[in-house]
Design an enzyme around this catalytic site. Structure first.
Site, PDB file in Angstrom:
ATOM      1  N   ASP A  15      -7.011  -5.698  -1.439  1.00  0.00           N
ATOM      2  CA  ASP A  15      -5.986  -5.742  -2.487  1.00  0.00           C
ATOM      3  C   ASP A  15      -6.617  -5.801  -3.876  1.00  0.00           C
ATOM      4  OD1 ASP A  15      -3.473  -5.778  -3.551  1.00  0.00           O
ATOM      5  OD2 ASP A  15      -3.064  -7.879  -3.084  1.00  0.00           O
ATOM      6  N   ARG A  19      -4.882  -3.355 -10.194  1.00  0.00           N
ATOM      7  CA  ARG A  19      -5.216  -4.266 -11.299  1.00  0.00           C
ATOM      8  C   ARG A  19      -6.617  -3.997 -11.837  1.00  0.00           C
ATOM      9  NH1 ARG A  19      -3.538  -9.298  -7.964  1.00  0.00           N
ATOM     10  NH2 ARG A  19      -3.359  -7.635  -6.425  1.00  0.00           N
ATOM     11  N   TRP A  20      -7.529  -3.672 -10.941  1.00  0.00           N
ATOM     12  CA  TRP A  20      -8.911  -3.348 -11.356  1.00  0.00           C
ATOM     13  C   TRP A  20      -8.887  -2.168 -12.325  1.00  0.00           C
ATOM     14  CZ3 TRP A  20     -12.143   0.854 -11.175  1.00  0.00           C
ATOM     15  CH2 TRP A  20     -13.508   0.613 -11.279  1.00  0.00           C
ATOM     16  N   HIS A  32      -8.351   2.968  -6.546  1.00  0.00           N
ATOM     17  CA  HIS A  32      -8.447   3.322  -5.118  1.00  0.00           C
ATOM     18  C   HIS A  32      -9.776   4.022  -4.821  1.00  0.00           C
ATOM     19  CE1 HIS A  32      -4.459   1.941  -4.573  1.00  0.00           C
ATOM     20  NE2 HIS A  32      -3.851   2.952  -5.165  1.00  0.00           N
ATOM     21  N   TRP A  64       4.785   3.065   1.389  1.00  0.00           N
ATOM     22  CA  TRP A  64       5.521   4.338   1.263  1.00  0.00           C
ATOM     23  C   TRP A  64       6.452   4.313   0.052  1.00  0.00           C
ATOM     24  CZ3 TRP A  64       4.018   8.581   3.569  1.00  0.00           C
ATOM     25  CH2 TRP A  64       3.400   8.543   4.835  1.00  0.00           C
ATOM     26  N   LEU A 127     -20.001  -0.852  16.039  1.00  0.00           N
ATOM     27  CA  LEU A 127     -18.805  -1.414  15.380  1.00  0.00           C
ATOM     28  C   LEU A 127     -17.547  -0.622  15.729  1.00  0.00           C
ATOM     29  CD1 LEU A 127     -17.617  -3.299  13.039  1.00  0.00           C
ATOM     30  CD2 LEU A 127     -17.975  -1.313  11.559  1.00  0.00           C
TER      31      LEU A 127
HETATM   32  C1  FPP Z   1      -4.240  -2.242  -2.470  1.00  0.00           C
HETATM   33  O1  FPP Z   1      -4.449  -2.318  -3.858  1.00  0.00           O
HETATM   34  C2  FPP Z   1      -4.913  -1.086  -1.904  1.00  0.00           C
HETATM   35  C3  FPP Z   1      -4.324  -0.039  -1.248  1.00  0.00           C
HETATM   36  C4  FPP Z   1      -2.877   0.062  -1.032  1.00  0.00           C
HETATM   37  C5  FPP Z   1      -5.102   1.089  -0.745  1.00  0.00           C
HETATM   38  C6  FPP Z   1      -6.370   0.671  -0.046  1.00  0.00           C
HETATM   39  C7  FPP Z   1      -7.160   1.825   0.326  1.00  0.00           C
HETATM   40  C8  FPP Z   1      -8.455   1.997   0.034  1.00  0.00           C
HETATM   41  C9  FPP Z   1      -9.277   1.052  -0.718  1.00  0.00           C
HETATM   42  C10 FPP Z   1      -9.162   3.142   0.559  1.00  0.00           C
HETATM   43  C11 FPP Z   1     -10.035   2.699   1.702  1.00  0.00           C
HETATM   44  C12 FPP Z   1      -9.673   3.410   2.878  1.00  0.00           C
HETATM   45  C13 FPP Z   1     -10.316   3.403   4.056  1.00  0.00           C
HETATM   46  C14 FPP Z   1     -10.030   4.457   5.016  1.00  0.00           C
HETATM   47  C15 FPP Z   1     -11.313   2.434   4.442  1.00  0.00           C
HETATM   48  P1  FPP Z   1      -3.179  -2.233  -4.791  1.00  0.00           P
HETATM   49  O2  FPP Z   1      -2.962  -0.812  -5.148  1.00  0.00           O
HETATM   50  O3  FPP Z   1      -2.015  -2.893  -4.127  1.00  0.00           O
HETATM   51  O4  FPP Z   1      -3.646  -3.060  -6.021  1.00  0.00           O
HETATM   52  P2  FPP Z   1      -2.718  -3.918  -7.001  1.00  0.00           P
HETATM   53  O5  FPP Z   1      -2.097  -5.004  -6.163  1.00  0.00           O
HETATM   54  O6  FPP Z   1      -3.691  -4.452  -8.003  1.00  0.00           O
HETATM   55  O7  FPP Z   1      -1.708  -2.990  -7.595  1.00  0.00           O
END
Ligand code: FPP
Length: 236
Positions: A15, A19-20, A32, A64, A127
């Site tokens: 998560d 924000r990053w 992402h 979604w 793994l």
């Molecule tokens: C949550 O951050 C992150 C996601 C919904 C996507 C996570 C996916 C990846 C990091 C890609 C990695 C994929 C694989 C196959 C290993 P957020 O967007 O909810 O962040 P926020 O809460 O700060 O808005």
């Protein structure tokens, strides 16, 4: 530090990508993209440390509802490219890839990448990397209940036969031991509908670090802290 007290199964809610990116004045997708780098580092570290199972929550049922641009970027662009670029190395590292979730909802481009990854790595013995996509704990329990109800309706299962073990057999991670450790990044302290059944006795580790900044050092800190936990599973 490689030790027998390490968790066998680590599950991660990755998560804080949005924000990053926001803190850097970048579009959410940049978070992402960097988050994918973190995932690569954590997978490599899990291989190095001999972790048996790593489950990553990559896209939830609730995700979604995000903008179509973000959903498209994640599912049609970032993940498709990730499998194109990373699959060979994962295979070389003896990683077995498994996917859980409502995978029929994913597009055919990504669906095909998942099929190739699953088939190529099916015999690997290192793994087990489980990627949860279009997944939620409630979805998982619901699909299990529907299958069990069908069996009962066909008189292949009686109401009295339904035990915790039977229910677990119909869940997505059937035959996979439950997570020992759940890590969630970005300061949020909730499960957000992730593996609700399987996390019943997991140790929880929350960190303020945002996922794109969560790398080897942060992962090892979580593993070290896990070693100090006294797991009693309800016994004294
Ligand atoms: C949550 O951050 C992150 C996601 C919904 C996507 C996570 C996916 C990846 C990091 C890609 C990695 C994929 C694989 C196959 C290993 P957020 O967007 O909810 O962040 P926020 O809460 O700060 O808005």
């Amino acid at each position: 530090m490689i030790s027998s007290q390490l968790p066998h199964h680590v599950a991660i809610i990755m998560d804080g990508n949005g924000r990053w990116a926001k803190r850097r004045g970048l579009p959410r997708v940049a978070g992402h993209k960097t988050g994918l780098e973190s995932a690569r580092v954590i997978i490599e570290t899990a291989v190095e440390y001999g972790i048996d199972i790593l489950t990553l929550f990559a896209f939830s049922t609730e995700n979604w509802q995000r903008s179509s641009e973000e959903v498209h970027y994640l599912l049609e662009n970032l993940l498709v490219l990730a499998f194109e670029n990373e699959l060979e190395q994962l295979h070389k590292n003896n990683v077995q890839l498994l996917f859980v979730g409502d995978l029929d909802r994913l597009g055919s481009k990504l669906g095909e990448k998942l099929r190739i990854a699953r088939e190529l790595t099916a015999s690997n013995s290192g793994l087990k990397l489980i990627i949860a996509l279009s997944y939620s704990g409630k979805w998982d329990i619901t699909q299990a209940m529907a299958k069990i109800a069908n069996k009962v309706a066909r008189a292949e299962l009686g109401a009295r036969d339904i035990t915790e073990q039977v229910i677990a057999e119909y869940l997505s991670c059937a035959s996979i031991p439950d997570p020992d450790l759940l890590i969630r990044t970005s300061g949020e302290q909730r499960l957000s509908n992730f593996m609700l059944w399987q996390l019943a006795y997991a140790e929880l580790y929350f960190t303020d670090v945002l996922w794109p900044d969560f790398r080897r050092k942060e992962f090892i800190s979580a593993l070290e802290l896990y070693k100090t936990r006294d797991r009693r599973f309800g016994k004294c």
